[in-house]
Scaffold this motif. Sequence first.
Motif, PDB file in Angstrom:
ATOM      1  N   PRO A  60      58.246  36.689   3.073  1.00  0.00           N
ATOM      2  CA  PRO A  60      58.504  37.553   4.225  1.00  0.00           C
ATOM      3  C   PRO A  60      59.746  37.082   4.976  1.00  0.00           C
ATOM      4  CG  PRO A  60      56.694  36.040   4.711  1.00  0.00           C
ATOM      5  CD  PRO A  60      57.198  35.681   3.338  1.00  0.00           C
ATOM      6  N   ARG A  77      61.666  37.585   8.421  1.00  0.00           N
ATOM      7  CA  ARG A  77      61.651  38.179   9.758  1.00  0.00           C
ATOM      8  C   ARG A  77      63.052  38.707  10.079  1.00  0.00           C
ATOM      9  NH1 ARG A  77      58.645  33.001  12.145  1.00  0.00           N
ATOM     10  NH2 ARG A  77      59.834  32.157  10.388  1.00  0.00           N
ATOM     11  N   THR A  78      63.108  39.947  10.519  1.00  0.00           N
ATOM     12  CA  THR A  78      64.378  40.662  10.635  1.00  0.00           C
ATOM     13  C   THR A  78      64.478  41.380  11.972  1.00  0.00           C
ATOM     14  OG1 THR A  78      64.397  40.998   8.244  1.00  0.00           O
ATOM     15  CG2 THR A  78      65.772  42.488   9.534  1.00  0.00           C
ATOM     16  N   VAL A 116      68.429  39.165   9.140  1.00  0.00           N
ATOM     17  CA  VAL A 116      67.363  38.187   8.908  1.00  0.00           C
ATOM     18  C   VAL A 116      67.571  37.042   9.907  1.00  0.00           C
ATOM     19  CG1 VAL A 116      66.411  36.528   7.244  1.00  0.00           C
ATOM     20  CG2 VAL A 116      67.183  38.792   6.471  1.00  0.00           C
ATOM     21  N   ASP A 123      64.768  32.119   8.822  1.00  0.00           N
ATOM     22  CA  ASP A 123      64.301  32.652   7.536  1.00  0.00           C
ATOM     23  C   ASP A 123      65.398  32.738   6.491  1.00  0.00           C
ATOM     24  OD1 ASP A 123      61.843  32.662   8.582  1.00  0.00           O
ATOM     25  OD2 ASP A 123      61.550  34.837   8.599  1.00  0.00           O
ATOM     26  N   VAL A 181      60.212  41.901   7.679  1.00  0.00           N
ATOM     27  CA  VAL A 181      59.212  42.034   8.735  1.00  0.00           C
ATOM     28  C   VAL A 181      59.952  42.192  10.063  1.00  0.00           C
ATOM     29  CG1 VAL A 181      57.260  40.910   9.872  1.00  0.00           C
ATOM     30  CG2 VAL A 181      57.689  40.500   7.425  1.00  0.00           C
ATOM     31  N   VAL A 190      61.036  41.968  13.752  1.00  0.00           N
ATOM     32  CA  VAL A 190      60.699  41.146  14.924  1.00  0.00           C
ATOM     33  C   VAL A 190      61.752  41.398  16.002  1.00  0.00           C
ATOM     34  CG1 VAL A 190      59.578  39.299  13.595  1.00  0.00           C
ATOM     35  CG2 VAL A 190      62.036  39.140  14.093  1.00  0.00           C
ATOM     36  N   ALA A 201      61.031  36.673  19.231  1.00  0.00           N
ATOM     37  CA  ALA A 201      60.382  36.092  18.041  1.00  0.00           C
ATOM     38  C   ALA A 201      61.402  35.342  17.187  1.00  0.00           C
ATOM     39  CB  ALA A 201      59.710  37.194  17.225  1.00  0.00           C
ATOM     40  N   ALA A 202      62.633  35.853  17.137  1.00  0.00           N
ATOM     41  CA  ALA A 202      63.689  35.175  16.367  1.00  0.00           C
ATOM     42  C   ALA A 202      63.974  33.802  16.975  1.00  0.00           C
ATOM     43  CB  ALA A 202      64.954  36.027  16.354  1.00  0.00           C
ATOM     44  N   ALA A 205      61.083  31.412  16.276  1.00  0.00           N
ATOM     45  CA  ALA A 205      61.130  30.881  14.898  1.00  0.00           C
ATOM     46  C   ALA A 205      62.126  29.730  14.818  1.00  0.00           C
ATOM     47  CB  ALA A 205      61.524  31.989  13.927  1.00  0.00           C
TER      48      ALA A 205
END
Lengths: 300, 78, 323
Positions: free
Chosen positions: C179, C181-182, C277, C281, C297, C299, C303-304, C307
């Motif tokens: 996955p 996260r994008t 991305v 990730d 996914v 976000v 959230a970025a 992460a």
Amino acid sequence: MTTTDLVLPPARYEYGGDEFVFVEIDQAMSLEANFKAMTITAALRARSVPGVIDICPSNASYLIRLDPDVLHPAELVEQLRALEESATALTADQVLPTRVVDVPILYDDPWTRETLLRFRDRHQDPDATDLEYAARINGYAGVPQLIDALAGAPYIVTMLGFVPGLPFCYQMVPRDRQIEVPKYVRPRTDTPERAFGYGGAFSVVYPVRGAGGYQLFGIAPAPVLDVSQTLPDFRERSVFPRAGDVFRYRAIDRAEFDQVRAEVEAGTFAYRIREFEFSPAEFLADPDALNSELLEVLYR
Amino acid sequence: MGTIKATMPGVFYRRPSPDADPYVEEGGSYTPGQTIAVIEVMKTFNELKAEEAGTVRRFLIDDGDEVSMGQDIAEVGE
Amino acid sequence: MSELIVHSPGLSTTVQDTGRDGFYEIGMPPSGAMDQFSHRAANLLVGNPEGAATLEATYIGPKLEFTDSRIVAVTGAEAPLSLNGEPVPTWEAFAVKPGDVLSFAMITAGARPYIAVSGGIAVPEYLGSRSTYTLTGLGGLDGRKLAEGDRLPLGEASGARPGVRVPDELRPEHPSVTPLRTVVGLCSYRLTDAGMESFLGTEWKITKDADRVGYRLRGGKLDFVEREQPFGAGSDPANVVDLGYPVGSIQVPGGDEPIVLLNDAVTGGGYATIGTVVSADRDRIAQARTGDLVSFVPVDLAAALAARRDRRSRLDRIKSLVS
């Protein structure tokens, strides 16, 4: 004092993940959009904001690379919005200090001709050369007339990118005289080093050999990238063009091409460069007058 | 009897170019260091070489098929 | 003698560090280790600063001989490792002596192992970084991937100790579908709603054209909003007026082959990008191989950034194990 309102839609602010902010000034290309991007990015540069890593003006938009551990991307966007507020009009006293540069080009040269003939199956018009095709769809009587138009008026470097040193250049003429061509139907896998290409409304000089999708019109004898930094113009930076430079893509013959190549090989070549205080507002008010002045300054 | 495995993922070819003969025919033998096949990945063609001598009993995938890392590409015998 | 001798280079092994910053505006991508977590973890294990240069291999590890006593760690992709034929662990610092030879068996999970040596790979810096950028042949060892017989200079080693290992829970996983996260955006307005739904709903397969420049994917079809193309953009529906591409951004030429742009990518061009991305990730996609599946996914920025903080705290935990 001349004031030119930059009548453009409001900019769009987008997060490119956590490390980039992308700002679209306009979806369409115009000198107004580019001047606005240049004005905002120059103001940001002057502020030396901690956490800003790269400031990349790019045609009708700009891109900022940042370190989000130092500067929150949302905080950067707030600062950029404030800069946009103050960049809605251009007055005549707003000047971009720029360089006017003579960039020799051998149009319709044997090297790009050999390349483009190898990739006819990827082109809109397999039976013509790229110059013949571009002349026809832009309403020119023939290739010589198209070359006169390409070499006649200067271009402004509106963006650097794709690969190191590649200048995207936009001709400084009113939109009805802009030359516009599509990119190849499928990109080529090969392009000669220093090829002069054209795609959309932009001309480029390819710094290195490689893939490319722009129409091929000619080749430059002098480099835009010199990783070894041997030529005098490259001592401080391995890349010659800067955003905001004004390039004149002057047509040369094979004898001059060979002479410049020899100077490059000998490490003695230097571009003809003149410093100039460029006023976008004056330019937008009378493009032809300012272009004549630019060329006068360049060859004085 | 054993197998030869792909040491990288990509696209599997049994011949150096579309018109050429295969590196090794089924039933054919090979010597140590001989190229058995090529795998195209990351814009390069990479030769898969035999570590020891042997004979190809049969290939388990077709020319031009995708192959994953560690996948058996041929059954071989001595 | 403080050198590393390359007995066999692997498929594509280059010198990399945290990347070359500040030259995006001239069209130079940052390069640097594709999987920054594994690169930094390897450095921490051998007592190096996180920015020291390591070796990044792809698919096939190199065979290396040491010429003095060093501490070594291998992270990233999983592969059985041996030193003079005796097994040594990954994600753990071990000592080597002059004449020792490190070799890799076939990689069992992931795509890119990172090899850190105490003192770091001490090739000359170019524009503030030792990272290799092969397109213009700069940085690293002569701007190219390693070849048999190369000798890599090493820096002064500090006092690291062998035996420190990264616990399993801090190591990356290698799921069957990775996955990514994008943050959706940039020019995503070019896709229809159905196009965006298809982009986010598809498990995309990584094609053979997947390297440090970018990963080309296949498996779905994305529809563009019909429009009269704006002035200067070019005629293809995927074309926009040439603009800057963020590292990690996803462009969709033709609508059926998304390309995720990575560390050595072009910095700009004329294709619509539809999202990016998140930086943490890029570590994950760096360990996904040709033939593997990835999914995007969506976000938001918060959230970025979370992460990114999570990656930092995992590295800080490794740092505390070492000190």
